[in-house]
Design a protein around this motif. Structure first.
Motif, mmCIF file in Angstrom:
data_model
loop_
_atom_site.group_PDB
_atom_site.id
_atom_site.type_symbol
_atom_site.label_atom_id
_atom_site.label_comp_id
_atom_site.label_asym_id
_atom_site.label_seq_id
_atom_site.Cartn_x
_atom_site.Cartn_y
_atom_site.Cartn_z
ATOM 1 N N VAL A 228 0.834 -1.200 0.000
ATOM 2 C CA VAL A 228 0.000 0.000 0.000
ATOM 3 C C VAL A 228 0.872 1.255 0.000
ATOM 4 O O VAL A 228 0.601 2.221 -0.722
ATOM 5 N N VAL A 229 1.936 1.251 0.799
ATOM 6 C CA VAL A 229 2.835 2.406 0.848
ATOM 7 C C VAL A 229 3.444 2.649 -0.531
ATOM 8 O O VAL A 229 3.586 3.801 -0.973
ATOM 9 N N SER A 230 3.784 1.584 -1.250
ATOM 10 C CA SER A 230 4.346 1.720 -2.590
ATOM 11 C C SER A 230 3.359 2.386 -3.537
ATOM 12 O O SER A 230 3.734 3.239 -4.349
ATOM 13 N N VAL A 231 2.079 2.028 -3.439
ATOM 14 C CA VAL A 231 1.053 2.643 -4.284
ATOM 15 C C VAL A 231 0.931 4.132 -3.972
ATOM 16 O O VAL A 231 0.856 4.979 -4.867
ATOM 17 N N VAL A 232 0.928 4.468 -2.681
ATOM 18 C CA VAL A 232 0.800 5.864 -2.274
ATOM 19 C C VAL A 232 2.016 6.667 -2.737
ATOM 20 O O VAL A 232 1.892 7.797 -3.227
ATOM 21 N N ARG A 233 3.192 6.080 -2.612
ATOM 22 C CA ARG A 233 4.402 6.777 -3.051
ATOM 23 C C ARG A 233 4.383 7.018 -4.557
ATOM 24 O O ARG A 233 4.784 8.078 -5.048
ATOM 25 N N GLU A 234 3.911 6.033 -5.320
ATOM 26 C CA GLU A 234 3.818 6.182 -6.766
ATOM 27 C C GLU A 234 2.848 7.309 -7.128
ATOM 28 O O GLU A 234 3.087 8.077 -8.060
ATOM 29 N N LEU A 235 1.762 7.409 -6.389
ATOM 30 C CA LEU A 235 0.804 8.495 -6.619
ATOM 31 C C LEU A 235 1.482 9.846 -6.409
ATOM 32 O O LEU A 235 1.310 10.775 -7.207
ATOM 33 N N PHE A 236 2.265 9.962 -5.333
ATOM 34 C CA PHE A 236 2.987 11.218 -5.093
ATOM 35 C C PHE A 236 3.925 11.533 -6.253
ATOM 36 O O PHE A 236 3.978 12.676 -6.727
ATOM 37 N N GLU A 237 4.676 10.535 -6.723
ATOM 38 C CA GLU A 237 5.652 10.778 -7.786
ATOM 39 C C GLU A 237 4.979 11.223 -9.077
ATOM 40 O O GLU A 237 5.537 12.025 -9.833
ATOM 41 N N HIS A 238 3.776 10.715 -9.363
ATOM 42 C CA HIS A 238 3.034 11.164 -10.537
ATOM 43 C C HIS A 238 2.794 12.671 -10.458
ATOM 44 O O HIS A 238 2.997 13.401 -11.439
ATOM 45 N N PHE A 239 2.368 13.128 -9.304
ATOM 46 C CA PHE A 239 2.072 14.550 -9.160
ATOM 47 C C PHE A 239 3.352 15.384 -9.093
ATOM 48 O O PHE A 239 3.379 16.522 -9.570
ATOM 49 N N TRP A 240 4.407 14.835 -8.536
ATOM 50 C CA TRP A 240 5.679 15.565 -8.492
ATOM 51 C C TRP A 240 6.187 15.819 -9.912
ATOM 52 O O TRP A 240 6.678 16.907 -10.231
ATOM 53 N N ALA A 241 6.059 14.825 -10.795
ATOM 54 C CA ALA A 241 6.535 14.972 -12.172
ATOM 55 C C ALA A 241 5.759 16.051 -12.928
ATOM 56 O O ALA A 241 6.294 16.691 -13.832
ATOM 57 N N ALA A 242 4.495 16.252 -12.558
ATOM 58 C CA ALA A 242 3.665 17.234 -13.266
ATOM 59 C C ALA A 242 3.648 18.602 -12.578
ATOM 60 O O ALA A 242 3.013 19.532 -13.071
ATOM 61 N N SER A 243 4.320 18.742 -11.459
ATOM 62 C CA SER A 243 4.293 19.997 -10.703
ATOM 63 C C SER A 243 5.473 20.869 -11.097
ATOM 64 O O SER A 243 6.339 20.461 -11.871
ATOM 65 N N TRP A 244 5.530 22.075 -10.561
ATOM 66 C CA TRP A 244 6.633 22.994 -10.909
ATOM 67 C C TRP A 244 6.971 23.876 -9.711
ATOM 68 O O TRP A 244 6.176 24.024 -8.777
ATOM 69 N N VAL A 245 8.171 24.455 -9.758
ATOM 70 C CA VAL A 245 8.620 25.372 -8.707
ATOM 71 C C VAL A 245 8.055 26.756 -9.015
ATOM 72 O O VAL A 245 8.319 27.305 -10.080
ATOM 73 N N PRO A 246 7.260 27.341 -8.120
ATOM 74 C CA PRO A 246 6.696 28.666 -8.399
ATOM 75 C C PRO A 246 7.776 29.745 -8.327
ATOM 76 O O PRO A 246 8.674 29.673 -7.483
#
Length: 315
Positions: A228-246
């Motif tokens: 379960v932790v692996s799934v949650v971590r993967e979800l975070f990484e998906h959003f990290w890849a699409a995010s940006w530094v303001p």
């Protein structure tokens, strides 16, 4: 890069020129010329067409940026769909499988005070990384001060702390000051347009999630099951890849008139030399202004700077 730029300029100036002739004019070897074409295609600056002898046509930088943003929006929509499905799978795991494990594999924590204590314990225990999505950030000075104190505990252990906030949250002065303090302390902060849920992952073996069916902020599920932790971590990484530094975290405000004009001319496809002539400044000054803009936008290239500037409404 120089070959790609020169090739792009020639295709804009003479769309009907055959590719063989262009290669001869540029004095390129076949391999170098092919790499230049591939580079322009990757940036979206070339498209296939039957209307020219070369079989390709140059696309304006504005059009390429629009296409890139449209593609980014499509990928973000798909990512949100995947995030929603992941959230549903996590809830399914909570409901049907976690009750079958021992109490040590998960725990339900109720009450803001107990959740705060849980997060402080997690910060003290962290040794490698702490990841979090923060869609429902407490904007009170007390809440932000407590969060900053917890995260400084983790940072003191040299933990890699990465957090994503909704871009709109940084419009609040208290939240902006908070994330600026975190950045100064060594955290990596990014923003995204939309975040589906609040979550925390610590050291790849602990995840904290909102309890399904409970009012926001009143209960949390602590998960230690590696799957379960692996799934949650993967979800975070998906959003990290699409995010940006303001830009606000890089100490830069919106560009002044000179920088904005350089952005506009870059978006129009002008070279440094052409921009210098247009603005009556030296090539060296143009390069410095472009470097300023690239740093202010947290971009890795001039093209990426154009994408970020368009997203922020700077051009």
């Amino acid at each position: 890069m120089e070959t790609s730029t020169a090739l792009y300029a020639r295709l804009l100036a003479d769309p009907g020129c055959p590719l063989d002739r262009l290669r001869e004019e540029l004095g390129c070897e076949e391999g170098e010329f092919a790499r230049a074409l591939d580079g322009l295609r990757t940036l979206g600056l070339l498209e296939a067409t039957t209307a020219t002898a070369s079989g390709v046509a140059a696309v304006s930088v504005d059009t390429a940026v629009r296409h890139l943003l449209a593609d980014s929006d499509h990928r973000l929509t798909a990512l949100l769909g995947e995030a929603r499905r992941t959230h549903e799978r996590v809830e399914h795991l909570h409901r049907h499988y976690l009750p079958l494990r021992t109490a040590a594999a998960h725990a339900l924590v109720r009450g803001p005070d107990r959740i705060a204590a849980l997060l402080e314990d997690a910060a003290r225990a962290a040794r490698t990384e702490a990841l979090s999505l923060r869609p429902g950030q407490d904007q009170s000075e007390t809440g932000l001060a407590e969060k900053l104190a917890r995260e400084r505990i983790a940072l003191a252990h040299r933990v890699a702390l990465r957090t994503i906030y909704p871009a709109a949250a940084l419009q609040q002065s208290t939240v902006l000051a908070h994330v600026q303090a975190l950045t100064a302390a060594g955290a990596s902060i990014r923003v995204a347009h939309t975040l589906p849920l609040w979550l925390i992952v610590v050291d790849s073996h602990l995840a904290v999630l909102p309890a399904p069916g409970e009012p926001p902020g009143t209960a949390a599920v602590v998960v230690r099951d590696p799957a379960v932790v692996s799934v949650v971590r993967e979800l975070f990484e998906h959003f990290w890849a699409a995010s940006w530094v303001p830009p606000a975290l890089l100490g830069r405000a919106a560009p002044d008139d000179r920088h904005r004009e350089v952005l506009r001319l870059l978006a129009a496809g002008l070279t440094d030399q052409a921009i210098g002539r247009k603005l009556e400044i030296s090539d060296r000054t143009v390069r410095r202004l472009v470097a300023d803009l690239t740093a202010a936008l947290g971009a890795q290239s001039r093209f990426q700077a154009g994408v970020h500037a368009s997203r922020l409404g700077w051009i």
